[in-house]
Motif scaffolding. Structure first.
Motif, PDB file in Angstrom:
ATOM      1  N   VAL A 289       0.820  -1.126  -0.131  1.00 56.92           N
ATOM      2  CA  VAL A 289       0.130  -0.305  -0.085  1.00 56.92           C
ATOM      3  C   VAL A 289       1.036   1.315  -0.049  1.00 56.92           C
ATOM      4  O   VAL A 289       0.665   2.270  -0.870  1.00 56.92           O
ATOM      5  CB  VAL A 289      -0.909  -0.024   1.224  1.00 56.92           C
ATOM      6  CG1 VAL A 289      -1.633   1.327   1.346  1.00 56.92           C
ATOM      7  CG2 VAL A 289      -1.933  -1.052   0.985  1.00 56.92           C
ATOM      8  N   ALA A 290       1.962   1.394   0.903  1.00 54.69           N
ATOM      9  CA  ALA A 290       2.699   2.437   1.032  1.00 54.69           C
ATOM     10  C   ALA A 290       3.558   2.738  -0.129  1.00 54.69           C
ATOM     11  O   ALA A 290       3.686   3.860  -0.777  1.00 54.69           O
ATOM     12  CB  ALA A 290       3.681   2.380   2.329  1.00 54.69           C
ATOM     13  N   ALA A 291       4.222   1.742  -0.752  1.00 57.00           N
ATOM     14  CA  ALA A 291       4.964   1.876  -1.870  1.00 57.00           C
ATOM     15  C   ALA A 291       4.404   2.184  -3.117  1.00 57.00           C
ATOM     16  O   ALA A 291       4.631   3.145  -3.970  1.00 57.00           O
ATOM     17  CB  ALA A 291       5.756   0.461  -2.055  1.00 57.00           C
ATOM     18  N   THR A 292       3.074   1.769  -3.394  1.00 56.54           N
ATOM     19  CA  THR A 292       2.044   1.963  -4.474  1.00 56.54           C
ATOM     20  C   THR A 292       1.679   3.488  -4.491  1.00 56.54           C
ATOM     21  O   THR A 292       1.732   4.185  -5.528  1.00 56.54           O
ATOM     22  CB  THR A 292       1.180   0.920  -4.841  1.00 56.54           C
ATOM     23  OG1 THR A 292       1.444  -0.194  -4.484  1.00 56.54           O
ATOM     24  CG2 THR A 292       0.513   1.127  -6.039  1.00 56.54           C
ATOM     25  N   ALA A 293       1.392   3.741  -3.094  1.00 57.56           N
ATOM     26  CA  ALA A 293       0.652   5.026  -3.080  1.00 57.56           C
ATOM     27  C   ALA A 293       1.693   6.367  -3.283  1.00 57.56           C
ATOM     28  O   ALA A 293       1.371   7.184  -4.161  1.00 57.56           O
ATOM     29  CB  ALA A 293       0.163   5.283  -1.557  1.00 57.56           C
ATOM     30  N   LEU A 294       2.932   5.949  -2.863  1.00 57.75           N
ATOM     31  CA  LEU A 294       4.065   6.862  -3.136  1.00 57.75           C
ATOM     32  C   LEU A 294       4.498   6.876  -4.624  1.00 57.75           C
ATOM     33  O   LEU A 294       4.713   8.071  -5.260  1.00 57.75           O
ATOM     34  CB  LEU A 294       5.465   6.506  -2.219  1.00 57.75           C
ATOM     35  CG  LEU A 294       4.954   6.895  -0.790  1.00 57.75           C
ATOM     36  CD1 LEU A 294       6.473   6.181   0.161  1.00 57.75           C
ATOM     37  CD2 LEU A 294       4.890   8.315  -0.737  1.00 57.75           C
ATOM     38  N   MET A 295       4.542   5.799  -5.329  1.00 60.86           N
ATOM     39  CA  MET A 295       4.691   5.671  -6.477  1.00 60.86           C
ATOM     40  C   MET A 295       3.957   6.480  -7.471  1.00 60.86           C
ATOM     41  O   MET A 295       4.049   7.371  -8.386  1.00 60.86           O
ATOM     42  CB  MET A 295       5.030   4.372  -7.063  1.00 60.86           C
ATOM     43  CG  MET A 295       5.048   4.162  -8.493  1.00 60.86           C
ATOM     44  SD  MET A 295       7.152   4.412  -8.942  1.00 60.86           S
ATOM     45  CE  MET A 295       7.900   3.115  -8.390  1.00 60.86           C
ATOM     46  N   VAL A 296       2.558   6.073  -7.119  1.00 59.16           N
ATOM     47  CA  VAL A 296       1.548   6.946  -8.029  1.00 59.16           C
ATOM     48  C   VAL A 296       1.528   8.354  -7.599  1.00 59.16           C
ATOM     49  O   VAL A 296       1.239   9.166  -8.649  1.00 59.16           O
ATOM     50  CB  VAL A 296       0.011   6.268  -7.598  1.00 59.16           C
ATOM     51  CG1 VAL A 296      -0.996   7.127  -8.146  1.00 59.16           C
ATOM     52  CG2 VAL A 296      -0.038   4.824  -8.320  1.00 59.16           C
TER      53      VAL A 296
END
Length: 477
Positions: A289-296
């Motif tokens: 969740v955290a990694a994808t949210a930051l990437m997007v």
């Protein structure tokens, strides 16, 4: 344990599939299409909307319909893969996605285009968890870490590649080709996988695969996940504390509660809820969740800054995202080699620290160069995070659980994407509207702060190198 046979023999008694790396290449190509299809469309939206005379709401749904169907149906896709085996579900999902891509490229109205995007999302929801389940069955031990490194590189790298490809195709043959390009690739990949993928467990073979699909549970969890993602997609426009957002999130929570009750009473539940209490699965999904949210968030801010503020066109913006794609692949590849040596906790903490440092650059320095360099640095750290997340959540799952756990991880990936876009569109709303540049600064600062907080959380939540295999019946270890 075996990851190929219907009835797994004892560990170490089977030979690995000699074609497993070639099979991974085909599975990776299929997954890459699904990831690229989110961002490749985003670049084409202005041209697409003008040609089809789409309203603002219809234009938004060209993106949201795909992510909503993709994320909402993922747990169902993972469970179907466990019941039927990865092979038929991968091929069915790939066929549906390819046909729907052709229909989207040929669409002459908003209704046909949005309907095609929903069908693409359904195909992706079948394909993605089943493909990841197949990877888990093909590889073991250190090889699995390296394979997950390759898989993780496809996530962030594919998203950045989508921006590049979207710019090239939109500026070249036109927006329909952001969909048409999937057709020849899908056909080639389908032929390759039909010849290479090993048969999965038979539904007649007994054991977990002999269970029946819990249709009421599937409807409840799909409705709950779809409602939650829909709320997150619209939170940037309607406010995080607005009645619409809170009402939808409350409804999603109620549906999840009903799903949990159903799983306790069903003769053949869709999933064992104790999976979510396992420390590796819980912490792995948190990382996703955290990694994808930051990437997007980084991609969202970067594309708007370069196109709206810096005045770059779609093609130039796409080209500027090339180093970001390369950095993600480098980070994920390095993470696949390092995780066996340093463990997920160290790798995840370091990944968030690097990501936070990257986002700090455009938060403190204005200009296109600072934005591209900052997001590139952040992507390097985020690439390693996707490996840590996958290896943590999926490293010790049993063969009959691989589909549903893959579905859980993939679902939380979509949650993260919706959350990142929703939060960052709220933080940077003024800049996106073109009235000021302060929103971009605030957006990058928030991303850096979230990365720093996540790094601290990793120290206490992510298992270290000494964490043993998860017991197959669940429990927090």
């Amino acid at each position: 344990m075996s990851h190929l046979a219907a009835t797994p023999p004892a560990a170490g008694t089977h030979e690995p599939d000699p074609r497993r790396w070639g099979t991974l290449a085909f599975l990776g190509a299929a997954q890459l299409m699904l990831i690229v299809d989110v961002t490749v469309v985003a670049i084409a939206l202005p041209h697409l909307g003008a040609d089809l005379d789409l309203s603002r709401a219809a234009t938004t749904w060209v993106v949201s319909a795909y992510t909503l169907a993709f994320g909402g149906l993922m747990l169902l896709g993972g469970r179907v893969a466990d019941l039927l085996g990865s092979r038929p579900v991968v091929l069915a999902g790939l066929a549906l996605f390819t046909v729907a891509s052709l229909a989207a490229g040929l669409a002459g109205s908003s209704e046909v285009l949005v309907g095609s995007r929903v069908a693409q999302g359904l195909g992706a929801a079948l394909l993605s968890p089943a493909a990841l389940s197949a990877v888990l069955r093909l590889f073991e031990g250190e090889e699995r870490n390296r394979a997950l490194g390759v898989w993780s590189a496809l996530g962030g790298g594919g998203a950045a590649l989508g921006v590049l490809l979207g710019g090239l195709l939109t500026a070249g043959p036109g927006w329909p080709w952001v969909f048409f390009v999937n057709v020849p690739i899908g056909l080639v990949v389908a032929v390759g996988l039909a010849r290479r993928l090993p048969p999965g467990p038979s539904a007649r073979s007994g054991g977990p695969s002999a269970a029946r699909l819990d249709l009421p549970g599937a409807v409840l969890v799909t409705a709950a996940t779809g409602t939650a993602i829909y709320a997150l997609i619209g939170a940037g426009d309607h406010g995080w504390l607005g009645g619409r957002t809170l009402g939808l999130l409350t409804g999603a929570a109620a549906l999840y509660l009903l799903f949990g009750l159903r799983q306790h009473t069903a003769a053949s539940p869709l999933m064992d809820l104790r999976l979510l209490t396992r420390r590796p699965v819980a912490s792995g999904t948190l990382l996703v969740v955290a990694a994808t949210a930051l990437m997007v968030a980084g991609f969202f801010l970067g594309t708007f800054y370069l196109q709206h503020h810096a005045g770059r066109g779609a093609l130039v913006t796409g080209l500027l995202f090339l180093p970001i794609a390369v950095a993600t692949v480098v980070g994920a590849t390095a993470g696949g080699h390092l995780i066996g040596r340093v463990g997920a906790r160290v790798l995840a903490t370091a990944g968030f620290v690097v990501a936070g440092a990257g986002f700090a650059v455009p938060a403190m320095v204005d200009g296109s160069t600072a934005v591209v360099l900052g997001i590139t640095g952040a992507a390097l750290g985020l690439g390693t995070l996707f490996v840590a997340a996958s290896a943590t959540a999926l490293g010790h799952v049993q063969p009959h659980e691989s589909g549903i756990v893959s579905g859980i991880v993939s679902t939380f990936h979509e949650f993260g994407a919706s959350l990142g876009a929703g939060v960052i569109s709220s933080v940077a709303a003024a800049s996106i509207a073109g009235t000021t540049t302060s929103g971009y600064v605030h957006g990058f600062a928030v991303a850096g702060g979230v990365a720093a907080a996540a790094a601290l959380l990793c120290l206490v939540s992510v298992p270290g190198r000494t964490a043993g295999p998860t017991h197959p019946t669940g429990g927090l270890h």
